[in-house]
Structures are given as C-alpha cells and as structure tokens.
Scaffold this motif. Structure first.
Motif, PDB file in Angstrom:
ATOM      1  N   ARG B  50      39.729  36.637 -25.287  1.00  0.00           N
ATOM      2  CA  ARG B  50      39.288  37.959 -24.843  1.00  0.00           C
ATOM      3  C   ARG B  50      40.213  38.562 -23.789  1.00  0.00           C
ATOM      4  O   ARG B  50      40.618  39.726 -23.877  1.00  0.00           O
ATOM      5  CB  ARG B  50      37.852  37.865 -24.285  1.00  0.00           C
ATOM      6  CG  ARG B  50      37.299  39.174 -23.745  1.00  0.00           C
ATOM      7  CD  ARG B  50      35.868  39.004 -23.237  1.00  0.00           C
ATOM      8  NE  ARG B  50      35.765  37.938 -22.234  1.00  0.00           N
ATOM      9  CZ  ARG B  50      35.975  38.109 -20.936  1.00  0.00           C
ATOM     10  NH1 ARG B  50      36.272  39.306 -20.464  1.00  0.00           N
ATOM     11  NH2 ARG B  50      35.887  37.109 -20.100  1.00  0.00           N
ATOM     12  N   SER B  89      36.084  35.588 -29.163  1.00  0.00           N
ATOM     13  CA  SER B  89      35.286  35.842 -27.964  1.00  0.00           C
ATOM     14  C   SER B  89      33.803  35.823 -28.312  1.00  0.00           C
ATOM     15  O   SER B  89      33.366  36.456 -29.275  1.00  0.00           O
ATOM     16  CB  SER B  89      35.658  37.212 -27.372  1.00  0.00           C
ATOM     17  OG  SER B  89      34.681  37.596 -26.421  1.00  0.00           O
ATOM     18  N   GLY B  90      33.063  35.092 -27.508  1.00  0.00           N
ATOM     19  CA  GLY B  90      31.617  35.073 -27.705  1.00  0.00           C
ATOM     20  C   GLY B  90      30.939  36.274 -27.059  1.00  0.00           C
ATOM     21  O   GLY B  90      29.772  36.552 -27.323  1.00  0.00           O
ATOM     22  N   THR B  91      31.662  36.981 -26.197  1.00  0.00           N
ATOM     23  CA  THR B  91      31.005  38.054 -25.425  1.00  0.00           C
ATOM     24  C   THR B  91      31.369  39.466 -25.871  1.00  0.00           C
ATOM     25  O   THR B  91      30.589  40.392 -25.702  1.00  0.00           O
ATOM     26  CB  THR B  91      31.330  37.919 -23.920  1.00  0.00           C
ATOM     27  OG1 THR B  91      32.749  37.854 -23.774  1.00  0.00           O
ATOM     28  CG2 THR B  91      30.716  36.671 -23.332  1.00  0.00           C
ATOM     29  N   SER B  93      31.535  42.651 -28.077  1.00  0.00           N
ATOM     30  CA  SER B  93      30.661  43.042 -29.187  1.00  0.00           C
ATOM     31  C   SER B  93      31.427  43.809 -30.260  1.00  0.00           C
ATOM     32  O   SER B  93      31.053  43.809 -31.422  1.00  0.00           O
ATOM     33  CB  SER B  93      29.485  43.873 -28.669  1.00  0.00           C
ATOM     34  OG  SER B  93      29.975  44.915 -27.861  1.00  0.00           O
ATOM     35  N   LYS B 104      33.309  35.617 -33.378  1.00  0.00           N
ATOM     36  CA  LYS B 104      32.347  35.357 -32.300  1.00  0.00           C
ATOM     37  C   LYS B 104      31.906  33.892 -32.263  1.00  0.00           C
ATOM     38  O   LYS B 104      31.656  33.332 -31.203  1.00  0.00           O
ATOM     39  CB  LYS B 104      31.121  36.270 -32.447  1.00  0.00           C
ATOM     40  CG  LYS B 104      31.467  37.754 -32.220  1.00  0.00           C
ATOM     41  CD  LYS B 104      30.292  38.668 -32.498  1.00  0.00           C
ATOM     42  CE  LYS B 104      29.260  38.646 -31.391  1.00  0.00           C
ATOM     43  NZ  LYS B 104      29.697  39.469 -30.253  1.00  0.00           N
ATOM     44  N   ASP B 105      31.781  33.282 -33.427  1.00  0.00           N
ATOM     45  CA  ASP B 105      31.464  31.842 -33.461  1.00  0.00           C
ATOM     46  C   ASP B 105      31.980  31.217 -34.760  1.00  0.00           C
ATOM     47  O   ASP B 105      32.682  31.885 -35.517  1.00  0.00           O
ATOM     48  CB  ASP B 105      29.958  31.597 -33.267  1.00  0.00           C
ATOM     49  CG  ASP B 105      29.129  32.475 -34.170  1.00  0.00           C
ATOM     50  OD1 ASP B 105      29.663  32.974 -35.180  1.00  0.00           O
ATOM     51  OD2 ASP B 105      27.940  32.667 -33.869  1.00  0.00           O
TER      52      ASP B 105
END
Lengths: 189, 188
Positions: B50, B89-91, B93, B104-105
C-alpha cells in the motif's frame, strides 16, 4: 603493514549462524573443485592470528581438535589447531592447551591500543564472533571484510553486522563459484 | 507463465532503507540503470504494498501529464502506466490508477493465478513487509539483490520475521564499477 580481517560465512539474509549458533546450513554447500582450491589456498595462506569471541571459540574447540575434523578436513584442522588463537571473553578465566589445540591467548577486554600494538606484529582474522566483529568495527580496527555468501535464506539467526555503525566500504573483488557460493571482499580504506 | 522477480537494493548489512526511509546511500548510475532496464523488459506487471503504491500513484501519473517532464522520467511513467500494477493491501478499498489490480486477501492464490495468466514476469520492488509475505508463501521465483558497499548500521531490514529456510540457486552475479554486486538467485 599487517591487517585485521573478518572472514565469515553468511546467509543471503546476513546471518552468520542460526539463533542458537547453528552452522548446520554449511552442509548445504555443494562440492566444487574450484571452491575447494579456494578454501585450501585461503587456509594455506593463513599465518594469521585467529580471533574469536567466547561463543565461537567454544564451538571451534568442540570440533577442530576432534578425530572427526582431523579425518574429514585435515588441512583446515591443521591450520585451526596450530594457528595462534586470540580469545576475547569477560568471563573465561583461562584457556587450556590440549592435544591438537595449541597457541591460545586470552584477553578479557578489547583495548584499541593493545590491539593496534598486536597488529604491528601479526595479521589477525576474526572468524564468526558477531560481538567481536561489532566491537572491532566500531573501533575502526577492521581493514578488510571477506564474506562468503551461502545461497540460502535462513529466516532467523545472528546478524553479522548487528550494532555496527555506518561504514563506507570499497569492493575489492567479488567472485562466484559453480556451487553457488559468492565471495565478496571489501576494504575499509 | 510469468515469474515473480524480487528486485531490491540493500546495504551490506541487509537494510533496504535507513531508519527514516533514507535511500541516499543506494548507488544507482547509468550502468545499474541499464541492468534494471534489461530486467524490466521481461516484465508485464509490477507489485507493491500500500505505502509504495500510494507513493508511486501520487507521483508518476503527474509526470505523464506534464509536457516538460524529463525524457527518462516520462518514459518510465509511460511504462508504468501501461503495465499492470498489482497492489496488495488489506485496508485499501479501491484504486484509481489505470491498469491496477487490488489484492485484499488470498495472496498466494491470487498471485499464482496471475503467474498463469501473464506471459511476462511480475516485478516486486520496495515494500519490505510485502517481501516478507512473498518469501513466506514461496511466491518469489527469482531474487535480484543489488548489494551496496556500505554498512548503514540501522534501518528497515529487507529480511525480517521470515522464520523459515529457503534454499536458493545462484544463477549469476554482476559486479558494477561503483562497487555494487548484483546477485541473481532462483529458487529450488
């Protein structure tokens, strides 16, 4: 002019041993005749006083004078056992000579003047011994670093340069071998 | 079938940046630029975490819009713009930059699928935390590590919290005139 060198095997991620001093990963080094010639030449050209911290010293002592070492690696065992050895330790009270393990001197403190005086008489090579590398480096006592990079990521372990201050180096040479070993040779001046 | 290539500049003591993200110690000249350009020719996608992505996104598209941009910058911006950009990035959007894919995952599944879909390689640059995830998940096929002739003492380590052994195969090395050694490893 004599010099003080560091000679260490390191993983790609910069560890000289596993977290508990493991060096079993040296076994992953493949056979290669050019590499064997190189190690033989390095050990023959030795004549250097070998310098250790307490931990590395005990490890070396537990292997090199043994029948195993004398059988598997007689050249290196000969060099290790006969070379002058200088051990730094705050806690060791004395170091004993034994059969096949000679010429040992113990110092309890690292004193820059004393080491420079020793250097006027003999080349010194630090093997392993992260804390000695750190202290010598930070006293500007190291002239050369030779790093033998083994093609493995260990993922955890004792970092070769932990706690060493910023130092600009000059690459003198970098050599690769067919077994995947890369030897970097740096000078500090 | 694409490969994931890690490209990193590190200090001799294994840092990818100083404690405040300084990279002024990295030796980068025309010889290295050409070396990296050769690697880039094999690449269809670049991968970022990110933070690196945000940094890139805030700069390179503006270079492309500015007619006064220096030629080499413009060319790189154009190259980046056209290639697929993969952000892990998991955060985050959503992503704004064109040709950008957000993961995201399920990192391993997603990357392995991209390897199958792409003809060219994917280049992973910067992003030490992401590098750690990629190493742990065995996603890296080639390591291109440029070792700089300097000990920086402290900083952001490239290899941290990996906690597993990875056996590598040396493919090649290259010694540059400025003292950098380019190590090139494959995985076994």
């Amino acid at each position: 002019m004599k010099k003080i060198s560091v000679f260490n095997f390191v993983s790609v991620d910069g560890f000289f041993s596993g977290p508990n001093g493991e060096i079993d990963w040296f076994k992953t080094i493949g056979n290669d005749s050019e590499w064997q010639d190189y190690t033989k030449r390095s050990s023959e050209g030795a004549g250097s006083t070998l310098v250790f911290g307490h931990t590395t010293y005990e490890m070396m002592k537990s292997y090199w004078p043994t029948p195993d070492a004398l059988k598997n690696d007689p050249d290196m065992a000969g060099v290790m056992n006969n070379s002058s050895k200088l051990v730094f330790s705050k806690t060791l009270k004395n170091v004993k000579e034994e059969e096949n393990w000679k010429n040992i001197k113990l110092l309890n403190t690292i004193n820059k003047e004393e080491i420079i005086d020793l250097k006027s008489k003999t080349d010194m090579t630090i093997l392993g011994s992260g804390s000695i590398v750190q202290q010598f480096s930070n006293l500007d006592l190291i002239d050369e670093y030779t790093l033998v990079v083994v093609p493995i990521i260990l993922g955890e372990g004792k970092a070769m340069f932990k706690g060493v201050k910023e130092i600009s180096l000059k690459l003198a040479d970098s050599k690769k071998f067919n077994n995947g070993i890369v030897v970097h040779h740096y000078k500090t001046k | 079938m694409g490969k994931v290539i890690l490209l990193e500049h590190v200090s001799l003591d294994g840092f990818s940046a100083g404690p405040d993200k300084e990279i002024d110690w990295i030796k980068y000249d025309s010889e290295l630029e050409e070396y990296v350009a050769e690697i880039r020719k094999t690449v269809d996608a670049t991968i970022y975490g990110r933070i690196t992505y945000k940094m890139m996104e805030s700069y390179w598209p503006s270079v492309l819009r500015n007619p006064d941009s220096p030629k080499n910058q413009y060319e790189f911006a154009d190259w980046l713009d056209k290639k697929l950009k993969v952000v892990v990035s998991g955060t985050l959007s959503s992503v704004e930059w064109n040709n950008t894919k957000l993961i995201k995952d399920n990192l391993a599944d997603e990357i392995n699928q991209l390897k199958r879909e792409l003809e060219g390689n994917m280049l992973l640059i910067g992003s030490p935390t992401l590098v750690q995830s990629f190493i742990k998940e065995n996603l890296i096929d080639e390591y291109r590590i440029n070792v700089n002739p300097v000990i920086i003492g402290r900083g952001i380590p490239l290899y941290e919290n990996i906690n597993k052994k990875v056996n590598l195969k040396l493919l090649n090395t290259r010694t540059f005139n400025n003292g950098v050694v380019g190590l090139h490893y494959g995985t076994i």
